[in-house]
Design a protein around this motif. Structure first.
Motif, short mmCIF file in Angstrom:
data_model
loop_
_atom_site.label_atom_id
_atom_site.label_comp_id
_atom_site.label_asym_id
_atom_site.label_seq_id
_atom_site.Cartn_x
_atom_site.Cartn_y
_atom_site.Cartn_z
N UNK A 474 14.54 43.56 55.26
CA UNK A 474 14.15 42.55 54.25
C UNK A 474 15.28 41.57 54.05
N UNK A 475 16.51 42.07 53.84
CA UNK A 475 17.64 41.18 53.59
C UNK A 475 18.05 40.39 54.83
N UNK A 476 17.64 40.83 56.00
CA UNK A 476 17.99 40.11 57.23
C UNK A 476 16.91 39.12 57.65
N UNK A 477 15.84 39.02 56.89
CA UNK A 477 14.72 38.16 57.28
C UNK A 477 14.41 37.16 56.19
N UNK A 478 13.34 36.36 56.47
CA UNK A 478 12.87 35.36 55.52
C UNK A 478 12.29 36.05 54.29
N UNK A 479 12.33 35.39 53.11
CA UNK A 479 11.76 36.03 51.90
C UNK A 479 10.30 36.42 52.03
N UNK A 480 9.57 35.81 52.99
CA UNK A 480 8.17 36.20 53.15
C UNK A 480 8.02 37.58 53.79
N UNK A 481 9.14 38.14 54.28
CA UNK A 481 9.08 39.44 54.93
C UNK A 481 8.60 40.52 53.96
N UNK A 482 8.99 40.40 52.69
CA UNK A 482 8.60 41.41 51.69
C UNK A 482 7.10 41.38 51.45
N UNK A 483 6.50 40.16 51.44
CA UNK A 483 5.05 40.07 51.20
C UNK A 483 4.27 40.63 52.38
N UNK A 484 4.75 40.34 53.57
CA UNK A 484 4.06 40.86 54.75
C UNK A 484 4.24 42.37 54.88
N UNK A 485 5.30 42.89 54.28
CA UNK A 485 5.49 44.34 54.28
C UNK A 485 4.37 45.03 53.51
N UNK A 486 3.92 44.40 52.44
CA UNK A 486 2.80 44.97 51.66
C UNK A 486 1.55 45.04 52.54
N UNK A 487 1.29 43.93 53.27
CA UNK A 487 0.11 43.90 54.16
C UNK A 487 0.25 44.97 55.25
N UNK A 488 1.46 45.07 55.85
CA UNK A 488 1.67 46.05 56.91
C UNK A 488 1.52 47.47 56.39
N UNK A 489 1.99 47.73 55.15
CA UNK A 489 1.86 49.08 54.59
C UNK A 489 0.40 49.45 54.44
N UNK A 490 -0.44 48.49 53.99
CA UNK A 490 -1.87 48.78 53.84
C UNK A 490 -2.54 48.97 55.19
N UNK A 491 -2.17 48.12 56.19
CA UNK A 491 -2.80 48.23 57.50
C UNK A 491 -2.43 49.56 58.16
N UNK A 492 -1.14 49.96 58.05
CA UNK A 492 -0.71 51.23 58.64
C UNK A 492 -1.33 52.43 57.91
N UNK A 493 -1.80 52.22 56.70
CA UNK A 493 -2.40 53.31 55.93
C UNK A 493 -3.90 53.16 55.83
N UNK A 494 -4.49 52.43 56.72
CA UNK A 494 -5.93 52.12 56.60
C UNK A 494 -6.79 53.38 56.74
N UNK A 495 -6.34 54.33 57.57
CA UNK A 495 -7.17 55.52 57.76
C UNK A 495 -7.35 56.30 56.45
N UNK A 496 -6.28 56.67 55.75
CA UNK A 496 -6.50 57.36 54.47
C UNK A 496 -7.14 56.47 53.42
N UNK A 497 -6.86 55.16 53.48
CA UNK A 497 -7.46 54.28 52.47
C UNK A 497 -8.97 54.15 52.67
#
Length: 940
Positions: A474-497
């Motif tokens: 996060x600290x090594x990337x653009x501030x938008x990295x944190x928002x996309x992390x939320x999307x990636x967390x949901x996509x990687x957890x799509x099976x249980x969700x």
């Protein structure tokens, strides 16, 4: 934090602020500053001792230096010994006292009581240089490297404080003395250098504090080295000799030791890029790190090294470390909004709660909106826990995160950031429509699947290591990295969700940890960063990274000010109303309390009065009862007195009867005692009479024995007279023989006469001694009789009659004996008279004849006359025998008188009689001696 037996002289803190090492002379202890518990303890022998134990900068290595010059390196996590530095050469061996390490942890400087400095390469574990200070330096008290913004932590300038109070700064590569501070008159006691190497603070020996500006002292230190030219030196392969390493410090031209060809240092020069395509200045940090290279390193390893993470984060975020501004925020104290923080967020560690409260208060004082932000503690807590030992860094990291990664979060305050959540929902709709449709079907909005992750910055759903790995990216990337992390967390957890159908399940999923690979999430984030269209990509709507300004923090007003002001006003109004209400309620409560108190007092007074009346009635009843009981007691007492009087009369009668009986018993006992005494006296009298009878019998026997003794003495005297007559005849014969031989042996005769005379004298002396012994024996016998008579004095009173009879008999016996003795003495006197006349005639003839012979023999020299035995007998025979008889009769009469008067006059006459007996005995003895001393009748 106990455990040291001696004083602690060194404390070293890890770069992360989590661990600390305290050192004393006998032990070193490793502490966990999160829990304030001791993890390990290093004990050494007292003979060895510890010089210093400290952390190497920006690493997990612990360096321990002992008094025997041994240096060990330990791994902080496992405390396994990594390596030990070899012993320095014997030619330059000194006892290390002070140490210093460069910021990159590659070079260790050690010194002691000498003017030599040892420089160790910790990577090669070898002594690579020995620097000799000027001769004025005899001991080194302190070492410290001077930081530089352009050397990337490999500090080249070393400050050396010597015993003379002067601190000299030396370039360890060129061994050139750059500058010095302090003087002989104003010496330095201790010194410290600021983290950026701009100032030097020194405590002088006179107590003053001096601040020196490094830029003013020298300008050469601030000149950066050529950026694209580096010289890489290889350490020599062969064993290093101390003479090859030693270099002297000079102020002019640098002196270097001569190097042989086989030791020639190989160098490689990097050619400068002629096109001049340098890195963008925004990717170059002040500490020498490059952001692009760090990103390449991060993509290759997935995370930064643990021991360098904090340093890299501070470089990436470009923290200004505004101590003054932060101190001003802290000095304002705890903000009103966070006074009761522990009620809403109960934290076990009081230190952690205190740091969190200070950090939140500083943020609230920095911008007013943070005092009303409900999720701010959740956002700041992971950073507070990570930087709890450095509150300045913690505050600046959170502030930088809010300015850059929390952009547009407060535009819809106090509601969640709808615009940010819309961005996340658009990206999710583009990459996973099925999952978004599933959320829509179950009425799950972005406030449920995105906002919990953002407001807690993933701290609830990730472990510590996963969270650190995520924020490395996060600290090594653009501030938008944190928002996309939320999307990636949901996509990687799509099976249980997709399997969740209840809203509570979705809420639980986004507020608790799940079985998810964070590396896969990070890879998914980078994929989303590259594949998301520009029109919906968050970076098009978010600004690039902006660091905090130095000196003062920037103004944060990216929020609807009127809402915040309105809320502030409303909150202030509500607070004032609440205060008024509290005051009124307090007044009402005080009034109610006063009324209650008065009511309680009145009730207590009434109850007291009732109790007093009841007590009065009770006392009256008790008095009546007491009076009645007193009357009864008096009646009982009178009856008892009468009974006692009757008992007293009976007792007196009984006592009188008992007294009479006692007196009668005593009289009877006295009579019995007298009877016993009479019986005892009678018995004693009988025994005394029997004893007296025995004594009388013994006395009778004694008298009989005396009678026989007297008869024996008379017989002995007759024999003695006959013997004397025989001796006279023998003497006559000897006389005739002497006369016949007188003319023949006159000389021999004289000698014989002398011998006889001597013998006669000796016999006379023996007889006198015998007479004296007899007298003594008699006196002893008489004394013994007197003692016996004293003992029997009482007995003689009872047997007086018997004594009289015995005395009569004794007198008769004595008279008979005396008459017989008188007759015998008379006959002896008559015979002696005839014998005397005959002897006188013979003596005359003998005398005339001796005179004639003497004249014929001696002529004109007559010899002295020596009495012979015959002469002695003649002289003794001439004494009157009647005197002897009178003495004997007188002694017998005295004895008779003593026996007659023992009963009545014993005490008065005893000693007189004894004296008279003693005088008689002495007179007899004197007469016996005089018989031997009477001169010869013919000599006169």
């Amino acid at each position: 934090m106990r455990g040291h037996e001696s004083s602690v002289f060194s404390i070293s803190v890890h770069a992360s602020g989590r661990y600390a090492i305290t050192t004393s002379t006998d032990t070193a202890q490793l502490w966990d500053l999160d829990t304030f518990q001791r993890k390990r303890k290093l004990n050494v022998l007292q003979s060895v001792g510890i010089q210093k134990v400290f952390f190497l900068p920006l690493s997990n290595t612990i360096l321990s230096c002992f008094k025997d010059n041994s240096i060990f390196a330990w791994e902080c996590d496992t405390l396994v010994c990594k390596y030990q530095l070899p012993a320095p050469p014997e030619s330059s061996s000194i006892l290390y006292k002070v140490f210093a390490v460069t910021r990159d942890g590659q070079i260790l400087a050690a010194a002691g009581k000498s003017n030599h400095l040892h420089l160790w390469c910790l990577e090669a574990k070898q002594l690579f240089r020995i620097i000799q200070m000027p001769t004025k330096v005899r001991a080194i008290r302190h070492l410290e490297f001077l930081p530089d913004s352009f050397d990337a932590g490999s500090n080249q300038v070393l400050g050396v404080l010597s015993q003379d109070g002067i601190m000299r700064f030396v370039n360890i590569q060129t061994c050139k003395l750059l500058f010095e501070i302090g003087s002989l008159d104003e010496g330095i006691s201790s010194s410290a250098i600021s983290p950026h190497g701009r100032y030097i603070a020194s405590i002088m020996e006179n107590g003053s504090l001096n601040i020196y500006s490094v830029q003013t002292l020298t300008k050469e230190i601030n000149k950066p080295p050529p950026p694209l030219v580096k010289v890489i030196e290889d350490l020599p392969k062969r064993k290093v000799n101390s003479g090859d390493l030693k270099m002297k410090v000079t102020s002019g031209r640098v002196q270097r030791p001569a190097k042989s060809r086989e030791n020639k240092i190989q160098a490689r020069i990097l050619k400068q890029d002629l096109t001049g395509n340098f890195e963008n200045k925004e990717n170059e940090f002040s500490d020498g790190l490059n952001k692009k290279r760090l990103q390449i390193l991060l993509k290759g390893y997935g995370e930064y090294p643990t021991k360098y993470r904090m340093f890299i984060w501070r470089s990436l975020l470009q923290l200004p470390e505004n101590h003054t501004a932060f101190s001003n925020l802290i000095d304002k104290g705890t903000h009103v909004a966070f006074l009761n923080l522990q009620r809403k967020y109960p934290i076990k560690s009081r230190k952690l709660l205190r740091v969190l409260q200070r950090t939140l208060s500083a943020l609230a004082h920095w911008s007013a909106i943070f005092s009303d932000t409900p999720y701010l503690p959740l956002l700041a807590f992971p950073f507070v826990k990570l930087f709890q030992n450095n509150q300045l860094i913690c505050f600046e990291v959170v502030a930088t995160l809010i300015i850059n990664w929390c952009q547009h979060w407060f535009e819809y305050f106090p509601n969640p950031p709808i615009n940010i959540l819309s961005m996340i929902e658009n990206v999710l709709a583009f990459h996973d429509k099925e999952l978004l449709q599933h959320f829509i079907n179950h009425d799950i909005t972005s406030q449920l699947y995105a906002w919990p992750l953002l407001e807690t910055v993933f701290s609830e759903v990730l472990t510590r290591e996963e969270w650190l790995k995520l924020f490395d990216n996060v600290f090594s990337s653009h501030p938008s990295f944190l928002l996309l992390t939320v999307v990636a967390y949901n996509i990687c957890s799509r099976a249980p969700l997709l399997n969740c159908n209840l809203k509570d399940d979705f809420e639980y999923f986004f507020h608790h940890r799940n079985n998810l690979d964070i590396s896969a999430v990070i890879r998914e984030v980078y994929r989303l960063m590259d594949t998301t269209p520009t029109d919906i990509h968050p970076d098009s709507m978010l600004d690039v990274f902006v660091a905090l300004t130095k000196g003062q923090y920037p103004v944060f007003n990216q929020y609807p000010k009127f809402i915040v002001d309105y809320q502030t006003q409303e909150r202030e109004r509500i607070r004032n109303d609440e205060l008024d209400y509290l005051r009124e309620r307090q007044a009402v409560e005080d009034t109610q309390a006063e009324v209650d108190r008065q009511r309680v007092e009145d009730e207590a007074w009434y109850q007291t009065q009732v109790l007093l009346r009841e007590a009065e009635e009770t006392r009256r009843e008790m008095l009546l009862q007491e009076e009645e009981m007193m009357i009864q007691q008096r009646q009982k007492l009178a009856a008892v007195k009468r009974e006692l009087k009757v008992k007293e009369v009976h007792l007196q009668d009984a006592a009188g009867r008992r007294l009479l009986q006692l007196q009668q018993d005593q009289c009877e006992m006295e009579l019995r005692r007298l009877d016993d005494e009479i019986e005892r006296k009678v018995h004693m009298r009988d025994r005394e009479i029997a004893a007296t009878a025995k004594d009388l019998e013994m006395r009778h026997l004694e008298l009989e024995s005396q009678k026989r003794l007297y008869e024996k003495n008379l017989t002995r005297n007759q024999e003695a007279i006959a013997k004397e007559m025989r001796e006279d005849a023998d003497a006559y014969k000897r006389k005739v023989d002497l006369e016949e031989h007188m003319f023949l042996r006159p000389i021999g005769t004289d000698q014989t006469q002398n011998q006889k005379t001597q013998k006669l004298i000796e016999e006379n002396l023996a007889k006198a001694e015998q007479a004296r012994l007899n007298t003594d024996w008699r006196m002893q016998a008489l004394h013994k009789q007197r003692c016996d008579d004293l003992h029997r004095n009482e007995c003689y009173q009872e047997v007086a009659k018997l004594l009289r009879k015995n005395r009569k008999k004794e007198m008769e016996v004595l008279n008979a004996v005396m008459e017989g003795e008188a007759k015998k003495w008379e006959e002896a006197e008559e015979q002696d008279f005839h014998l005397k006349s005959e002897k006188e005639a013979a003596a005359l003839s003998d005398a005339s004849r001796r005179w004639f012979l003497g004249n014929e023999i001696h002529g004109q020299h007559p010899c002295p006359k020596v009495p012979t035995c015959q002469d002695e007998w003649v002289a003794s025979s001439c004494l009157p025998r009647t005197s002897q008889l009178k003495d004997i009769s007188e002694m017998e009469s005295l004895t008779q008188i003593l026996l007659n008067q023992r009963k009545t006059r014993w005490d008065t006459m005893e000693w007189d009689l004894m004296e008279r007996v003693r005088n008689l005995r002495q007179r007899l003895a004197t007469q016996a001696r005089n018989r031997c001393q009477t001169p010869h009748l013919l000599a006169t």
